[in-house]
Design a protein around this motif. Structure first.
Motif, short mmCIF file in Angstrom:
data_model
loop_
_atom_site.label_atom_id
_atom_site.label_comp_id
_atom_site.label_asym_id
_atom_site.label_seq_id
_atom_site.Cartn_x
_atom_site.Cartn_y
_atom_site.Cartn_z
N MET A 1 -11.33 1.54 7.14
CA MET A 1 -10.24 1.47 8.10
C MET A 1 -10.72 0.66 9.30
N VAL A 2 -9.84 -0.17 9.81
CA VAL A 2 -10.14 -0.98 10.99
C VAL A 2 -8.97 -0.84 11.95
N GLN A 3 -9.29 -0.71 13.23
CA GLN A 3 -8.26 -0.65 14.27
C GLN A 3 -8.52 -1.75 15.29
N TRP A 4 -7.47 -2.48 15.62
CA TRP A 4 -7.50 -3.43 16.71
C TRP A 4 -6.83 -2.71 17.87
N VAL A 5 -7.54 -2.59 19.00
CA VAL A 5 -7.06 -1.84 20.15
C VAL A 5 -6.91 -2.80 21.32
N SER A 6 -5.76 -2.78 21.98
CA SER A 6 -5.52 -3.73 23.07
C SER A 6 -6.19 -3.29 24.36
N ILE A 7 -7.46 -2.98 24.24
CA ILE A 7 -8.32 -2.65 25.38
C ILE A 7 -9.53 -3.55 25.26
N GLY A 8 -9.75 -4.40 26.23
CA GLY A 8 -10.84 -5.36 26.16
C GLY A 8 -12.20 -4.78 26.49
N GLU A 9 -12.24 -3.62 27.12
CA GLU A 9 -13.50 -3.01 27.52
C GLU A 9 -13.97 -2.03 26.44
N VAL A 10 -15.06 -2.35 25.78
CA VAL A 10 -15.60 -1.50 24.72
C VAL A 10 -15.90 -0.11 25.25
N ASP A 11 -16.43 0.00 26.47
CA ASP A 11 -16.74 1.31 27.04
C ASP A 11 -15.50 2.20 27.12
N GLU A 81 -3.61 -0.83 12.87
CA GLU A 81 -4.60 -0.22 11.99
C GLU A 81 -4.35 -0.63 10.54
N ILE A 82 -5.41 -1.03 9.86
CA ILE A 82 -5.33 -1.32 8.43
C ILE A 82 -6.23 -0.34 7.70
N VAL A 83 -5.66 0.28 6.67
CA VAL A 83 -6.41 1.22 5.84
C VAL A 83 -6.46 0.66 4.43
N HIS A 84 -7.66 0.62 3.90
CA HIS A 84 -7.87 0.20 2.51
C HIS A 84 -8.42 1.42 1.80
N ALA A 85 -7.57 2.11 1.04
CA ALA A 85 -7.98 3.35 0.39
C ALA A 85 -7.72 3.28 -1.11
N TYR A 86 -8.71 3.68 -1.87
CA TYR A 86 -8.58 3.75 -3.32
C TYR A 86 -8.02 2.45 -3.90
N TRP A 87 -8.57 1.35 -3.44
CA TRP A 87 -8.22 0.01 -3.92
C TRP A 87 -6.79 -0.38 -3.59
N ASP A 88 -6.19 0.27 -2.61
CA ASP A 88 -4.84 -0.06 -2.20
C ASP A 88 -4.85 -0.39 -0.71
N VAL A 89 -4.18 -1.47 -0.35
CA VAL A 89 -4.08 -1.86 1.05
C VAL A 89 -2.72 -1.39 1.55
N GLU A 90 -2.74 -0.53 2.55
CA GLU A 90 -1.50 -0.01 3.11
C GLU A 90 -0.97 -0.96 4.18
N HIS A 91 0.35 -0.90 4.43
CA HIS A 91 0.94 -1.68 5.53
C HIS A 91 0.24 -1.28 6.82
N PRO A 92 0.00 -2.24 7.71
CA PRO A 92 -0.66 -1.90 8.97
C PRO A 92 0.16 -0.90 9.79
N ASP A 93 -0.49 0.16 10.22
CA ASP A 93 0.13 1.10 11.16
C ASP A 93 0.12 0.45 12.53
N TYR A 94 1.05 0.87 13.35
CA TYR A 94 1.16 0.29 14.68
C TYR A 94 1.60 1.37 15.65
N ALA A 95 0.96 1.40 16.80
CA ALA A 95 1.37 2.31 17.87
C ALA A 95 1.38 1.54 19.18
N ARG A 96 2.31 1.92 20.03
CA ARG A 96 2.43 1.29 21.35
C ARG A 96 2.71 2.39 22.36
N ASP A 97 1.90 2.44 23.38
CA ASP A 97 2.08 3.39 24.48
C ASP A 97 2.23 4.84 24.00
#
Length: 172
Positions: A1-11, A81-97
């Motif tokens: 699973m990978v998440q792209w987060v719209s926060i530029g500060e890793v901390d 968020e992209i989840v690759h589970a059991y050889w299946d790629v799910e549609h990217p989840d998305y959350a805002r605020d």
């Protein structure tokens, strides 16, 4: 699973994730991938790195319950968020605020990033994943590239708190 987060500060991403402080350390991606054993799989290790201006990436190195996209997106932020589970790629989840949206593909603000792509639901997983990554690269202003995977990030373990059940998990 990978998440792209719209926060530029890793901390700030590390703080919102609630990583166990004594496990947090600087690390490259290759080092992070080889830093834990599969017997520790339930420990939920993540690698967090800057991605592009205003965006960070969270790569989940092990399975288990993970922080909700709603919790990470609080205070006006976005999470894809992209989840690759059991050889299946799910549609990217998305959350805002702090609110889960259906997926980035139904969000009006992102239609321009998808106009030239094939919308066939029966594409092979590899092609679907490629399209998802292309759209995310267009949104964030950067694509996954060699320089990203050799960049420095932060390796750490998520706390034992069940971040899914509470809906907030103490994040933010």
């Amino acid at each position: 699973m990978v998440q792209w987060v719209s926060i530029g500060e890793v901390d700030e991403v590390v703080r919102r994730l609630g990583l166990v402080e004594e496990t947090v350390r600087g690390s490259g991606f290759q080092e992070a991938r080889s830093s834990f054993s599969f017997s520790e799989e339930r420990s939920r290790w993540v690698w967090v790195a800057p991605f592009s201006p205003g965006w960070s990436v969270v790569v989940f190195l092990t399975d288990g319950l993970m922080p909700s996209v709603e919790a990470l997106s609080r205070d006006g932020q976005r999470v894809i968020e992209i989840v690759h589970a059991y050889w299946d790629v799910e549609h990217p989840d998305y959350a805002r605020d702090g609110m889960r949206m259906e997926t980035i593909f139904v969000e009006e603000e992102y239609h321009e990033f998808m106009e030239d792509l094939d919308s066939d639901d029966f594409l092979p997983d590899a092609e679907r994943l490629e399209q998802y990554l292309l759209v995310i690269g267009r949104i964030t202003g950067r694509f996954l590239d060699r320089e990203f995977f050799v960049s420095e990030g932060v390796l750490g373990r998520l706390s034992g708190v069940d971040l899914h059940d509470s809906g907030c998990g103490g994040l933010g």
